[in-house]
Design an enzyme around this catalytic site. Structure first.
Site, PDB file in Angstrom:
ATOM      1  N   ASP A   1      11.498  -6.917  30.170  1.00  0.00           N
ATOM      2  CA  ASP A   1      11.912  -8.198  29.608  1.00  0.00           C
ATOM      3  C   ASP A   1      10.995  -8.512  28.435  1.00  0.00           C
ATOM      4  OD1 ASP A   1      13.420 -10.611  29.492  1.00  0.00           O
ATOM      5  OD2 ASP A   1      11.746 -11.661  30.426  1.00  0.00           O
ATOM      6  N   THR A   2      11.583  -8.862  27.307  1.00  0.00           N
ATOM      7  CA  THR A   2      10.793  -9.280  26.155  1.00  0.00           C
ATOM      8  C   THR A   2      10.942 -10.788  25.965  1.00  0.00           C
ATOM      9  OG1 THR A   2      12.619  -8.880  24.603  1.00  0.00           O
ATOM     10  CG2 THR A   2      11.103  -7.045  25.024  1.00  0.00           C
ATOM     11  N   GLU A  19      11.962 -14.399  24.707  1.00  0.00           N
ATOM     12  CA  GLU A  19      13.262 -14.825  24.187  1.00  0.00           C
ATOM     13  C   GLU A  19      13.190 -15.209  22.704  1.00  0.00           C
ATOM     14  OE1 GLU A  19      16.123 -14.725  25.478  1.00  0.00           O
ATOM     15  OE2 GLU A  19      15.705 -14.367  27.593  1.00  0.00           O
ATOM     16  N   ARG A  58      21.730  -3.905  27.642  1.00  0.00           N
ATOM     17  CA  ARG A  58      20.487  -4.553  28.087  1.00  0.00           C
ATOM     18  C   ARG A  58      19.574  -3.494  28.672  1.00  0.00           C
ATOM     19  NH1 ARG A  58      16.273  -6.596  29.715  1.00  0.00           N
ATOM     20  NH2 ARG A  58      15.973  -8.785  30.260  1.00  0.00           N
ATOM     21  N   ASP A  90      14.992  -6.713  23.874  1.00  0.00           N
ATOM     22  CA  ASP A  90      15.470  -5.897  24.994  1.00  0.00           C
ATOM     23  C   ASP A  90      16.992  -5.794  25.049  1.00  0.00           C
ATOM     24  OD1 ASP A  90      16.302  -8.402  26.001  1.00  0.00           O
ATOM     25  OD2 ASP A  90      14.462  -8.641  27.144  1.00  0.00           O
ATOM     26  N   ARG A 141      27.160  -6.931  30.448  1.00  0.00           N
ATOM     27  CA  ARG A 141      26.374  -6.047  29.587  1.00  0.00           C
ATOM     28  C   ARG A 141      26.127  -4.706  30.267  1.00  0.00           C
ATOM     29  NH1 ARG A 141      21.356 -10.002  28.398  1.00  0.00           N
ATOM     30  NH2 ARG A 141      21.414  -9.930  30.681  1.00  0.00           N
TER      31      ARG A 141
END
Length: 362
Positions: free
Chosen positions: A148-149, A151, A143, A129, A194
């Site tokens: 959310d992917t 980690e 971002r 992501d 970001r």
């Protein structure tokens, strides 16, 4: 023998100039005929100068004559029409000019109908992501909004289930050199500096954020005020989860941020919600808050944390905009074991889930 009957005699000095006095003594009809003959010879000579239509052109128009000599290496010289009663001679030397044109780089094709934003090029894929993109000549860390992917590069967390697959899938969609469109929401950057954006692939308009959720490589992670596409993301996640795609079929633990479609209660209006943890990896004996968004403003809410051997339920409510938060104190929860948190709004009219994983102190 010379004819002397009409007064014609050879010039005494043998020159042409000596003929003129004798020509003047000829009878008028003879002189007129001679002049006419000379004029015809002159016109024939001028007419011989006219070239083919693809070359230079001399135009003779009765008593008004315009002569234009044009040399060109590219196109035929234009025809000149002159209305003046005098004879004008114009000589023009025209040399073809070769233009050296420097062609600017052709920008990549952009699919029609993309939302307004900044065009960029992917430099590298950080994880599922997050990417680095070149925007207006500058590299920015981007971002993806709303998702959310798992980690893969977190400095304090191990590689999570399906994290490498998610990063590889993002690279397959928008690898280095891919032209993309960055579209923004209310907040343009996060606390880490970001850039926050929705990503669209320029060549065909693929909505990358949505595709990652729909294919099971990411889950919904809503961070107000950037909530423009939360409904679409939630619907795509529901579809992926029910089909067991990607992380939903590969990972035993429930991923964080997983909203669940509530079963409709008879006679009860249903709504939607999404949930996330303020700190998805809190330290043991600290606290964390489950944050949720819904389309049910001003309703009672309850959140239940499912530990390994027990569960805890705390109460709260949604605000005027349908959002809310409920805090949990983490005592001796097992470090490294995911704790499932279920949020119910208005007695089950809307239901969503998330999770946190406690970590040991020190």
């Amino acid at each position: 023998m010379a004819d002397r009957r009409n007064g014609w005699r050879p010039a005494a000095d043998g020159t042409v100039a000596g003929l003129w006095p004798r020509f003047r003594r000829l009878p008028a009809p003879v002189q007129a005929g001679a002049w006419l003959f000379a004029a015809l010879v002159a016109l024939s000579t001028l007419g011989a100068l006219v070239p083919d239509p693809d070359g230079s052109r001399v135009t003779v128009a009765g008593p008004r004559t315009t002569t234009t000599l044009s040399t060109t290496t590219t196109t035929a010289a234009p025809t000149t029409t002159t209305a003046a009663p005098t004879t004008t001679t114009t000589t023009t030397a025209s040399t073809a000019t070769t233009r050296s044109t420097t062609t600017a780089p052709v920008p990549p094709a952009v699919a029609a109908g993309l939302p307004a934003g900044d065009d960029a090029t992917v430099v590298r894929v950080v994880d599922g992501d997050t990417i680095v993109a070149r925007v207006a000549g500058r590299d920015e860390r981007v971002r993806f909004i709303g998702i959310d992917t798992p980690e893969t590069v977190h400095p304090q967390r191990p590689v999570e289930c399906f994290g490498r697959e998610a990063a590889a899938h993002t690279a397959s969609l928008i690898g280095p050199g891919t032209a993309i469109r960055l579209v923004y929401d209310v907040a343009r950057t996060d606390r880490y500096g970001r850039t926050l954006a929705y990503l669209y692939r320029a060549e065909d308009g693929l909505f990358v954020n949505l595709a990652l959720v729909r294919d099971g490589y990411a889950q919904v992670a809503t961070h107000p005020p950037n909530v423009r596409h939360v409904e679409a993301f939630t619907a795509a996640q529901r579809e992926a989860r029910e089909a067991g795609r990607g992380l939903w079929g590969a990972c035993a633990e429930e991923p964080q941020g997983a909203p669940v479609s509530p079963p409709p209660a008879a006679g009860t209006a249903t709504g939607t919600c999404t949930a996330r943890m303020s700190d998805p990896a809190p330290v043991q004996h600290s606290s964390t808050t489950v944050l949720f968004e819904s389309d049910l403003p001003g309703r009672p809410a309850a959140a239940t944390a499912h530990y390994r051997t027990t569960q805890t339920t705390n109460s709260g409510s949604t605000g005027p905009d349908g959002s809310g938060g409920i805090e949990f104190h983490i005592s001796g929860a097992t470090a490294g074991h995911a704790v499932r948190v279920v949020v119910e709004i208005d007695g089950g009219a809307a239901r969503c889930e998330t999770a946190f994983t406690p970590r040991a102190r020190g």
